[in-house]
Enzyme design. Structure first.
Site, PDB file in Angstrom:
ATOM      1  N   GLY A  26       0.792  -1.169  -0.133  1.00  0.00           N
ATOM      2  CA  GLY A  26      -0.105  -0.129  -0.067  1.00  0.00           C
ATOM      3  C   GLY A  26       0.993   1.200  -0.081  1.00  0.00           C
ATOM      4  O   GLY A  26       2.047   1.093  -0.036  1.00  0.00           O
ATOM      5  N   PHE A  27       0.105   2.343   0.022  1.00  0.00           N
ATOM      6  CA  PHE A  27       0.961   3.754  -0.025  1.00  0.00           C
ATOM      7  C   PHE A  27       1.851   3.698   1.245  1.00  0.00           C
ATOM      8  O   PHE A  27       3.236   3.876   1.212  1.00  0.00           O
ATOM      9  CB  PHE A  27      -0.133   4.797   0.109  1.00  0.00           C
ATOM     10  CG  PHE A  27       0.293   6.188   0.827  1.00  0.00           C
ATOM     11  CD1 PHE A  27       1.505   6.657   0.274  1.00  0.00           C
ATOM     12  CD2 PHE A  27      -0.279   6.771   1.607  1.00  0.00           C
ATOM     13  CE1 PHE A  27       1.690   7.933   0.788  1.00  0.00           C
ATOM     14  CE2 PHE A  27      -0.126   7.978   2.155  1.00  0.00           C
ATOM     15  CZ  PHE A  27       1.184   8.599   1.591  1.00  0.00           C
ATOM     16  N   ASN A  48      -2.916  -8.369   0.181  1.00  0.00           N
ATOM     17  CA  ASN A  48      -3.735  -8.901  -0.938  1.00  0.00           C
ATOM     18  C   ASN A  48      -4.102  -8.138  -2.126  1.00  0.00           C
ATOM     19  O   ASN A  48      -5.103  -8.433  -2.980  1.00  0.00           O
ATOM     20  CB  ASN A  48      -4.941  -9.680  -0.222  1.00  0.00           C
ATOM     21  CG  ASN A  48      -5.825  -8.324   0.217  1.00  0.00           C
ATOM     22  OD1 ASN A  48      -5.422  -7.111   0.399  1.00  0.00           O
ATOM     23  ND2 ASN A  48      -7.235  -8.725   0.800  1.00  0.00           N
ATOM     24  N   VAL A  73      -4.624 -11.241   5.338  1.00  0.00           N
ATOM     25  CA  VAL A  73      -4.449 -11.515   6.664  1.00  0.00           C
ATOM     26  C   VAL A  73      -5.564 -11.532   7.568  1.00  0.00           C
ATOM     27  O   VAL A  73      -5.529 -11.776   8.751  1.00  0.00           O
ATOM     28  CB  VAL A  73      -3.350 -10.239   7.198  1.00  0.00           C
ATOM     29  CG1 VAL A  73      -2.098 -10.164   6.618  1.00  0.00           C
ATOM     30  CG2 VAL A  73      -4.236  -8.983   7.278  1.00  0.00           C
ATOM     31  N   SER A  91      -5.288  -2.340   5.607  1.00  0.00           N
ATOM     32  CA  SER A  91      -6.867  -1.977   5.705  1.00  0.00           C
ATOM     33  C   SER A  91      -6.970  -1.034   4.622  1.00  0.00           C
ATOM     34  O   SER A  91      -6.269  -0.245   4.380  1.00  0.00           O
ATOM     35  CB  SER A  91      -7.016  -1.174   6.890  1.00  0.00           C
ATOM     36  OG  SER A  91      -8.305  -0.701   7.110  1.00  0.00           O
ATOM     37  N   LYS A 107     -13.454  -7.030   8.911  1.00  0.00           N
ATOM     38  CA  LYS A 107     -12.568  -8.016   8.973  1.00  0.00           C
ATOM     39  C   LYS A 107     -11.077  -7.655   9.420  1.00  0.00           C
ATOM     40  O   LYS A 107     -10.412  -8.230  10.160  1.00  0.00           O
ATOM     41  CB  LYS A 107     -12.787  -9.063   7.853  1.00  0.00           C
ATOM     42  CG  LYS A 107     -14.130  -9.877   7.857  1.00  0.00           C
ATOM     43  CD  LYS A 107     -13.963 -10.765   6.816  1.00  0.00           C
ATOM     44  CE  LYS A 107     -15.352 -11.859   6.822  1.00  0.00           C
ATOM     45  NZ  LYS A 107     -15.328 -12.711   5.723  1.00  0.00           N
ATOM     46  N   ASN A 115      -5.146 -11.736  13.992  1.00  0.00           N
ATOM     47  CA  ASN A 115      -4.097 -12.856  13.337  1.00  0.00           C
ATOM     48  C   ASN A 115      -2.777 -12.215  13.423  1.00  0.00           C
ATOM     49  O   ASN A 115      -1.871 -13.083  13.607  1.00  0.00           O
ATOM     50  CB  ASN A 115      -4.437 -13.061  11.963  1.00  0.00           C
ATOM     51  CG  ASN A 115      -5.697 -13.954  11.899  1.00  0.00           C
ATOM     52  OD1 ASN A 115      -5.964 -14.493  12.649  1.00  0.00           O
ATOM     53  ND2 ASN A 115      -6.416 -13.632  10.700  1.00  0.00           N
ATOM     54  N   TYR A 161     -14.941   1.496   9.079  1.00  0.00           N
ATOM     55  CA  TYR A 161     -13.685   1.717   9.388  1.00  0.00           C
ATOM     56  C   TYR A 161     -13.341   2.144  10.861  1.00  0.00           C
ATOM     57  O   TYR A 161     -12.586   1.528  11.514  1.00  0.00           O
ATOM     58  CB  TYR A 161     -13.220   2.557   8.503  1.00  0.00           C
ATOM     59  CG  TYR A 161     -11.783   3.010   8.431  1.00  0.00           C
ATOM     60  CD1 TYR A 161     -10.886   2.456   8.023  1.00  0.00           C
ATOM     61  CD2 TYR A 161     -11.366   4.474   8.842  1.00  0.00           C
ATOM     62  CE1 TYR A 161      -9.361   2.713   7.836  1.00  0.00           C
ATOM     63  CE2 TYR A 161     -10.046   4.776   8.949  1.00  0.00           C
ATOM     64  CZ  TYR A 161      -9.132   4.020   8.416  1.00  0.00           C
ATOM     65  OH  TYR A 161      -7.731   4.317   8.212  1.00  0.00           O
ATOM     66  N   TYR A 175      -4.059  -8.146  24.084  1.00  0.00           N
ATOM     67  CA  TYR A 175      -2.837  -9.029  24.115  1.00  0.00           C
ATOM     68  C   TYR A 175      -1.829  -8.449  24.635  1.00  0.00           C
ATOM     69  O   TYR A 175      -1.028  -9.259  25.279  1.00  0.00           O
ATOM     70  CB  TYR A 175      -2.603  -9.330  22.507  1.00  0.00           C
ATOM     71  CG  TYR A 175      -3.181 -10.174  21.714  1.00  0.00           C
ATOM     72  CD1 TYR A 175      -4.631 -10.327  21.417  1.00  0.00           C
ATOM     73  CD2 TYR A 175      -2.357 -11.440  21.262  1.00  0.00           C
ATOM     74  CE1 TYR A 175      -5.204 -11.296  20.673  1.00  0.00           C
ATOM     75  CE2 TYR A 175      -2.939 -12.312  20.460  1.00  0.00           C
ATOM     76  CZ  TYR A 175      -4.307 -12.234  20.489  1.00  0.00           C
ATOM     77  OH  TYR A 175      -5.006 -13.433  19.526  1.00  0.00           O
TER      78      TYR A 175
END
Ligand code: NAD
Ligand code: UDP
Length: 326
Positions: A26-27, A48, A73, A91, A107, A115, A161, A175
């Site tokens: 991406g950018f 992707n 991902v 994203s 997602k 993940n 978003y 986490y």
């Protein structure tokens, strides 16, 4: 359940730490991969191509320490070999793009974040989340400090978003607290620079492409809404500083120089020498009225602040758009 993606990587031949970057094509992700390589790391980029492109990392392909894998991902990720850093930048990021892919956007902020955190946990790696100023929604506090909890509409068109990123932040904190993962959260304010997609629908690419083509610049609403624009090289410096010196709590990364969208359109007409006029179009639903980062925390904790001024940054981005549109 989706089958796990096996991502293989060459075994470390030279002891350099290794970073895994989602959204690497991406950018921002492509600039980040480049900076990590320049800082002596090995990089595995995952993407992707839902909004990114292989051309963004083409210049990195010849570098021995760079590896790319096409991977979604949102599905389970398995990476062999050592990993020191996991950076989650995947994203869709422009309002038209996440509006066109709302479920994917939800997602990648939720499952994708989980993940990538799982990968960081398995490898005892430091995890960094690319969050956003959108967690503040249409802010009622101005400028926005990290302590502000925001004003977000969960069911509006931006909800997929904004809420995904808010959930992503909650995942990172969970986490950290439950599994002791070393985590970072950066809240990125509007960033621009080379390799932004011409047609992603954000203000900077739209205005620049329109100015270069001699078309009218489309200002939504009366153009009095504000944003604060950061040049990508400054942002990437902030990401690296936060990896090195940050803690688990969110930190704003952006340039506090705030402009109205009407001022931005006029500035881009001036810098490009275009003869374009300005036309006003309908303001999108829930479009935030104002945006300016309070970067006190980044200044004090990271010793970071942006160095590239608004006009200098816009000139650099304009050069890029000229090169791809000529
Ligand atoms: P971008 O669209 O250019 O890059 C995002 C990349 O993620 C793309 O290459 C896309 O193909 C990839 N991607 C999306 N879903 C994926 C998935 N499920 N699996 C693998 N790859 C996937 O956008 P950007 O402007 O470079 O934004 C990068 C990150 O920074 C995003 O997380 C965005 O939310 C965040 N951010 C950007 C800005 C900004 O102003 N550019 C502001 C705030 C936050
Ligand atoms: N905008 C605009 N014209 C355009 C594209 C965007 O006036 O052609 C406005 C948009 O309504 C918003 C601001 O510019 O108020 C920034 O939009 P962008 O999509 O770049 O970022 P975000 O809204 O996510 O901050």
């Amino acid at each position: 359940m989706a089958s796990p993606i096996e991502v293989s990587a060459a075994v470390n031949p030279n002891g350099k730490p290794r970073a895994v970057v989602s959204g690497g094509a991406g950018f921002i992700g492509s600039h980040l991969c480049e900076a990590l390589l320049d800082h002596g790391l090995r990089v595995l980029a995952l993407d992707n191509f839902i909004t990114g492109s292989p051309t963004n990392t083409k210049h990195l392909e010849g570098r021995a320490d760079f590896e790319f894998r096409k991977a979604n991902v949102n599905e389970a990720i398995s990476v062999d070999g050592d990993v020191r850093y996991v950076l989650h930048f995947a994203s869709p990021a422009s309002p038209p793009q996440y509006d066109a892919n709302p479920i994917h956007t939800l997602k990648v902020g939720t499952l994708g974040t989980m993940n990538m955190l799982g990968l960081a946990r398995a490898k005892s790696a430091t995890f960094l989340l690319a969050s956003t100023s959108e967690v503040y929604g249409d802010p009622l506090v101005h400028p926005q400090p990290e302590t502000y909890w925001g004003n977000v509409n969960p069911i509006g068109p931006r909800g997929c978003y904004d809420e995904a990123k808010r959930c992503a932040e909650a995942f990172a904190m969970a986490y950290h607290r439950a599994h002791d993962v070393d985590t970072r959260i950066i809240r990125i304010f509007n960033t621009h620079g080379p390799r932004m997609q011409v047609s992603d629908g954000r203000a900077v690419p739209n205005f620049m492409a329109q100015a270069i083509r001699g078309e009218p610049l489309t200002v939504y609403g009366d153009g009095s809404q504000t944003r604060s624009l950061c040049y990508v090289a400054d942002l990437v410096r902030g990401v690296l500083a936060n990896l090195e010196k940050g803690d688990e709590l969110p930190v704003n990364l952006g340039n506090p120089h705030e402009v109205t969208m009407l001022e931005l359109a006029k500035k881009i007409i001036e810098l490009s020498g275009a003869q374009s006029s300005i036309v006003h179009k309908e303001l999108p639903v829930d479009d935030p009225r104002q945006r300016q980062p309070d970067i006190t925390r980044a200044r004090t904790m990271l010793g970071w602040e942006p160095k590239v001024g608004l006009e200098e940054g816009l000139q650099k981005t304009l050069e890029y758009f000229r090169s791809v549109l000529s």
